[in-house]
Design a protein around this motif. Structure first.
Motif, PDB file in Angstrom:
ATOM      1  N   TRP A 151      20.171  46.342  -9.969  1.00 53.38           N
ATOM      2  CA  TRP A 151      20.979  45.155 -10.284  1.00 53.38           C
ATOM      3  C   TRP A 151      22.148  45.104  -9.302  1.00 53.38           C
ATOM      4  CZ3 TRP A 151      18.846  48.481 -13.746  1.00 53.38           C
ATOM      5  CH2 TRP A 151      18.031  47.944 -14.750  1.00 53.38           C
ATOM      6  N   MET A 152      22.453  43.888  -8.836  1.00 52.28           N
ATOM      7  CA  MET A 152      23.636  43.708  -7.988  1.00 52.28           C
ATOM      8  C   MET A 152      24.551  42.760  -8.748  1.00 52.28           C
ATOM      9  SD  MET A 152      21.556  43.346  -4.394  1.00 52.28           S
ATOM     10  CE  MET A 152      22.917  43.557  -3.247  1.00 52.28           C
ATOM     11  N   ASN A 153      25.716  43.241  -9.114  1.00 58.45           N
ATOM     12  CA  ASN A 153      26.606  42.483 -10.017  1.00 58.45           C
ATOM     13  C   ASN A 153      25.839  41.976 -11.239  1.00 58.45           C
ATOM     14  OD1 ASN A 153      28.862  42.902  -8.514  1.00 58.45           O
ATOM     15  ND2 ASN A 153      29.053  40.817  -7.720  1.00 58.45           N
ATOM     16  N   GLU A 154      25.010  42.838 -11.791  1.00 57.21           N
ATOM     17  CA  GLU A 154      24.210  42.550 -12.996  1.00 57.21           C
ATOM     18  C   GLU A 154      23.152  41.470 -12.793  1.00 57.21           C
ATOM     19  OE1 GLU A 154      24.225  44.657 -15.475  1.00 57.21           O
ATOM     20  OE2 GLU A 154      25.820  45.724 -14.412  1.00 57.21           O
ATOM     21  N   VAL A 155      22.830  41.155 -11.548  1.00 55.40           N
ATOM     22  CA  VAL A 155      21.705  40.262 -11.256  1.00 55.40           C
ATOM     23  C   VAL A 155      20.577  41.153 -10.748  1.00 55.40           C
ATOM     24  CG1 VAL A 155      20.866  38.309  -9.896  1.00 55.40           C
ATOM     25  CG2 VAL A 155      23.283  38.408 -10.601  1.00 55.40           C
ATOM     26  N   GLU A 156      19.418  41.081 -11.394  1.00 55.42           N
ATOM     27  CA  GLU A 156      18.353  42.002 -11.029  1.00 55.42           C
ATOM     28  C   GLU A 156      17.712  41.630  -9.694  1.00 55.42           C
ATOM     29  OE1 GLU A 156      15.283  42.701 -13.946  1.00 55.42           O
ATOM     30  OE2 GLU A 156      14.582  44.465 -12.848  1.00 55.42           O
ATOM     31  N   ALA A 157      17.505  42.665  -8.861  1.00 58.22           N
ATOM     32  CA  ALA A 157      16.796  42.481  -7.598  1.00 58.22           C
ATOM     33  C   ALA A 157      15.438  43.172  -7.729  1.00 58.22           C
ATOM     34  CB  ALA A 157      17.593  43.083  -6.446  1.00 58.22           C
ATOM     35  N   TYR A 158      14.464  42.720  -6.956  1.00 58.40           N
ATOM     36  CA  TYR A 158      13.132  43.317  -7.017  1.00 58.40           C
ATOM     37  C   TYR A 158      13.131  44.628  -6.245  1.00 58.40           C
ATOM     38  CZ  TYR A 158       8.142  43.979  -6.428  1.00 58.40           C
ATOM     39  OH  TYR A 158       6.889  44.500  -6.430  1.00 58.40           O
ATOM     40  N   ALA A 159      12.774  45.719  -6.943  1.00 51.65           N
ATOM     41  CA  ALA A 159      12.859  47.033  -6.306  1.00 51.65           C
ATOM     42  C   ALA A 159      11.495  47.691  -6.159  1.00 51.65           C
ATOM     43  CB  ALA A 159      13.793  47.941  -7.109  1.00 51.65           C
ATOM     44  N   GLY A 160      10.454  46.902  -6.346  1.00 51.42           N
ATOM     45  CA  GLY A 160       9.106  47.470  -6.260  1.00 51.42           C
ATOM     46  C   GLY A 160       8.670  47.691  -4.821  1.00 51.42           C
ATOM     47  N   ILE A 161       9.571  48.135  -3.979  1.00 53.88           N
ATOM     48  CA  ILE A 161       9.266  48.494  -2.592  1.00 53.88           C
ATOM     49  C   ILE A 161       9.808  49.901  -2.358  1.00 53.88           C
ATOM     50  CG2 ILE A 161       8.772  46.315  -1.402  1.00 53.88           C
ATOM     51  CD1 ILE A 161      11.640  45.652  -1.200  1.00 53.88           C
ATOM     52  N   ALA A 162      10.106  50.283  -1.135  1.00 58.81           N
ATOM     53  CA  ALA A 162      10.486  51.681  -0.894  1.00 58.81           C
ATOM     54  C   ALA A 162      11.790  52.071  -1.577  1.00 58.81           C
ATOM     55  CB  ALA A 162      10.578  51.931   0.613  1.00 58.81           C
ATOM     56  N   ALA A 163      12.104  53.382  -1.550  1.00 59.93           N
ATOM     57  CA  ALA A 163      13.116  53.988  -2.423  1.00 59.93           C
ATOM     58  C   ALA A 163      14.436  53.238  -2.528  1.00 59.93           C
ATOM     59  CB  ALA A 163      13.366  55.421  -1.954  1.00 59.93           C
ATOM     60  N   VAL A 164      15.008  52.819  -1.400  1.00 55.04           N
ATOM     61  CA  VAL A 164      16.331  52.191  -1.482  1.00 55.04           C
ATOM     62  C   VAL A 164      16.317  50.793  -0.861  1.00 55.04           C
ATOM     63  CG1 VAL A 164      17.665  54.299  -1.697  1.00 55.04           C
ATOM     64  CG2 VAL A 164      17.086  53.452   0.594  1.00 55.04           C
ATOM     65  N   ASP A 165      15.156  50.123  -0.946  1.00 59.22           N
ATOM     66  CA  ASP A 165      15.038  48.719  -0.528  1.00 59.22           C
ATOM     67  C   ASP A 165      14.975  47.840  -1.770  1.00 59.22           C
ATOM     68  OD1 ASP A 165      14.911  49.190   2.195  1.00 59.22           O
ATOM     69  OD2 ASP A 165      12.731  49.353   2.230  1.00 59.22           O
ATOM     70  N   ALA A 166      15.473  46.624  -1.643  1.00 58.48           N
ATOM     71  CA  ALA A 166      15.344  45.662  -2.744  1.00 58.48           C
ATOM     72  C   ALA A 166      15.409  44.257  -2.176  1.00 58.48           C
ATOM     73  CB  ALA A 166      16.457  45.870  -3.764  1.00 58.48           C
ATOM     74  N   TYR A 167      14.824  43.299  -2.912  1.00 61.45           N
ATOM     75  CA  TYR A 167      14.915  41.884  -2.535  1.00 61.45           C
ATOM     76  C   TYR A 167      15.612  41.131  -3.655  1.00 61.45           C
ATOM     77  CZ  TYR A 167      13.721  37.154  -1.032  1.00 61.45           C
ATOM     78  OH  TYR A 167      13.800  35.838  -0.624  1.00 61.45           O
ATOM     79  N   LEU A 168      16.672  40.454  -3.301  1.00 54.54           N
ATOM     80  CA  LEU A 168      17.416  39.678  -4.290  1.00 54.54           C
ATOM     81  C   LEU A 168      17.153  38.191  -4.057  1.00 54.54           C
ATOM     82  CD1 LEU A 168      19.661  39.718  -6.539  1.00 54.54           C
ATOM     83  CD2 LEU A 168      21.261  39.243  -4.685  1.00 54.54           C
ATOM     84  N   GLY A 169      16.649  37.522  -5.100  1.00 52.44           N
ATOM     85  CA  GLY A 169      16.351  36.092  -5.002  1.00 52.44           C
ATOM     86  C   GLY A 169      17.515  35.250  -5.503  1.00 52.44           C
TER      87      GLY A 169
END
Lengths: 128, 502
Positions: free
Chosen positions: B74-92
């Motif tokens: 979560w970034m500022n309590e907005v969930e980002a997609y973390a179903g990729i490598a260990a410390v990668d995420a996609y925030l829509g």
């Protein structure tokens, strides 16, 4: 000139507007009215030159009168000049100038708040 | 005469390139002719600034010690997609905050980061041998991250359908506030300044082409999702480094009653290679057509109310059924002009060189609707067709008896020609008895403004009508105006009873 008139109804239901029109001879246009059991708030439009007479008469009758000049407040840092507010306004308060910059003519505003809701950038508010 | 991209880039490097904003091109072509314009103009700059929901960014946060494989982020309590490598995420952009709802979404996190603000990163994991840590909470700024790469699956629509609403209530949509009874029209897009209308054949717009993206030098990846250039609705997938972006050209927004979204400033520089490019970039708002669709109808295929040009939409007033209706732009034309001006200064100042597409976008392609295997349940599948009705001249007492006998709460009222003219409920009768006694006819107590549905309407749409009007039944009226059944809250149970099948 638009005036926001607030009055208490605890002392009975006085015909505030009718009485003011009768006493001053000035014609008052009621733009909006919220009347509750204990108090009321009315937005009226009066000729500019009669503003003081009307204010004085209404204040004498126990009402509070506020001149409405800059009714719609725009946060310049948030506004992107999209124009989402323009078509929802029933009073043509909002428009673009020739450089596509948003212009606000508050003198026509009746404080309905539709523009505030329509702004995607939360840049508009009504006077406090 | 033709110009090569190398020649144009040489002029850019030498500071001799002449760039023109797309909206000024028609007048230049009128003045100089097509050949003259080709000689004089090297680059046409386009721009748009509007709500582009299909936007977001990939982040690499760097590894903590001990390391964590972030399963949920979560970034500022907005969930980002973390179903990729260990410390990668996609925030829509449209993901909403778990604590603040739609007033703060992914778009707002992106704007906060670009503004230089720190963002609270929270992550969870089950813990593994190689990544033992289970939780993490830390404040990070853009500078603290290895990458913050904006990747927008769908930007820069070629044109977009304008919106109005013929229903009798105000709608809050992704096209903004739509007043009832076609009280306004909203539209999006910069018309003749937008990128794709200046190159509908996508000769110069395609993979690898450098662009202006939110203030950064970005790039077109290729066709955008749902791209449909075959019928005039091309889109672009874009990317750019968030570190180079500016909040002048990236803004979060929230459409009331709908969602958060991101306002993206995007411009494509078009190299003026030949006469074909000159002719395409001389497009005017008068030449660009779209339709006004009726958002008052909740179908995938919203009916068109009329065809309209961007010139009419931008004029502020559009005629509909003989009346002048005000228009609202959701995108900012002023900002679009700023994008195109900025891009022009980049090109003329030698900062940005151009490139031709490394892969062309297929211009024939059209987007398809979802291939529905299972048709969504319709009102006709679950409505009650054993009708108990009454005529408007009958006594209230008769209505009461009929409701009792049928063990029902709603009685549709029909006129002599069997048309629905009202509805009477047990509540109406109780009210009549309480106030006036039992005299009077059905006509005196019925609700005349009936909210109704049709046999082919989706149950989801009918259910929303029940909710919005705070009622418990809808008469079902067929295409001939005849009463075909009644849909009550009880019928909705059928959907759950046996699992709805075709």
């Amino acid at each position: 000139m638009k005036l926001l008139v607030t009055f208490s109804r605890k002392g009975g239901k006085q015909p505030l507007i009718a009485q003011t029109v009768k006493d001053t001879g000035v014609l008052i246009n009621v733009e909006r009215a919220f009347i509750e059991s204990n108090e009321g708030e009315v937005l009226i439009d009066v000729p500019d030159e009669d503003t003081e007479i009307i204010s004085a008469a209404m204040e004498k009758a126990g009402a509070r009168v506020k001149k409405i000049e800059d009714s719609v407040i725009r946060d310049e840092s948030e506004c992107v000049n999209c124009g989402a507010c323009i078509s929802v306004c029933p009073q043509d308060v909002l428009s673009f100038d020739e450089t596509w910059t948003l212009c606000i003519d508050s003198s026509k505003c009746v404080l309905c708040g539709k523009c505030v809701e329509a702004c995607p950038h939360q840049a508009l508010s009504l006077l406090p | 005469m033709e110009k090569t991209i190398e020649l144009i880039n040489t002029r850019i490097r030498d500071g001799n390139a002449r760039a023109i904003r797309a909206d000024q091109m028609p007048d230049i072509v009128d003045e100089l002719g097509v050949e003259g314009a080709l000689r004089e103009v090297d680059v046409v700059t386009t721009g748009t600034f509007g709500a582009m929901c299909s936007s977001g960014a990939f982040f690499n946060f760097g590894h903590s010690d001990p390391p964590i494989r972030m399963e949920k982020v979560w970034m500022n309590e907005v969930e980002a997609y973390a179903g990729i490598a260990a410390v990668d995420a996609y925030l829509g952009a449209t993901q909403k905050s778990e604590t603040q709802g739609i007033s703060y979404g992914g778009a707002h996190v992106l704007e906060d980061l670009v503004a230089g603000n720190s963002v609270r990163l929270r992550a969870q994991s089950r813990g593994t041998d190689c990544y033992p840590r289970k939780t993490l909470e830390i404040d990070l700024t853009l500078e603290d991250m290895n990458q913050a790469t904006m990747v927008n699956p769908r930007n820069s629509y070629q044109s977009y359908v304008a919106a109005s609403n013929t229903s009798d209530r105000t709608l809050h949509t992704y096209m903004g506030t739509l007043l009832p009874n076609a009280g306004n029209v909203s539209y999006s897009g910069a018309g003749c300044l937008s990128p794709i209308p200046n190159d509908p054949g996508l000769r110069t717009i395609g993979s690898g082409v450098p662009i202006f993206l939110c203030g950064a030098e970005g790039m077109i990846i290729g066709e955008g999702t749902q791209a449909s250039p075959g019928n005039g609705f091309g889109t672009l997938m874009t990317t750019g480094d968030m570190n180079d972006m500016s909040t002048d050209f990236l803004r979060a927004a929230t459409f009331k009653g709908y969602n958060s979204t991101l306002y993206v400033g995007l411009g494509v520089p078009i190299p003026v290679l030949d006469e074909e490019v000159v002719r395409q970039t001389a497009v005017r708002d008068e030449d660009l057509k779209t339709t006004i669709a009726d958002y008052g109808v909740s179908n995938r295929n919203r009916p068109d109310l009329r065809e309209v040009t961007y010139a009419e939409l931008k004029s502020g007033l559009v005629e509909m059924d003989g009346e002048e209706v005000k228009t609202s732009s959701l995108s900012s034309y002023k900002k679009a002009l700023e994008v195109a001006d900025e891009l022009k200064s980049w090109v003329e100042g030698g900062r940005m060189q151009l490139a031709l597409p490394t892969r062309r976008i297929n211009t024939e392609k059209t987007a398809r609707p979802m291939r529905d295997r299972a048709r969504a349940p319709q009102v006709r599948d679950i409505m009650n067709t054993s009708l108990v009705t009454i005529s408007e001249d009958e006594k209230i007492q008769t209505a009461a008896k009929r409701l009792l006998r049928g063990e029902i709460n709603h009685l549709p009222v029909l006129d002599d020609t069997n048309r629905l003219v009202g509805i009477v409920t047990t509540f109406d009768i109780a009210k009549a008895v309480a106030s006036n006694g039992k005299g009077g006819t059905v006509r005196d107590i019925m609700t005349k403004r009936v909210v109704y549905t049709s046999p082919a309407e989706a149950v989801d749409v009918a259910t929303r009508k029940l909710e919005m009007n705070n009622i418990s039944a809808l008469p079902v009226v067929d295409e001939n105006g005849k009463l075909a059944g009644i849909l009550s809250a009880i019928n909705l149970g059928k959907l759950f009873e046996r699992g709805w099948k075709r």
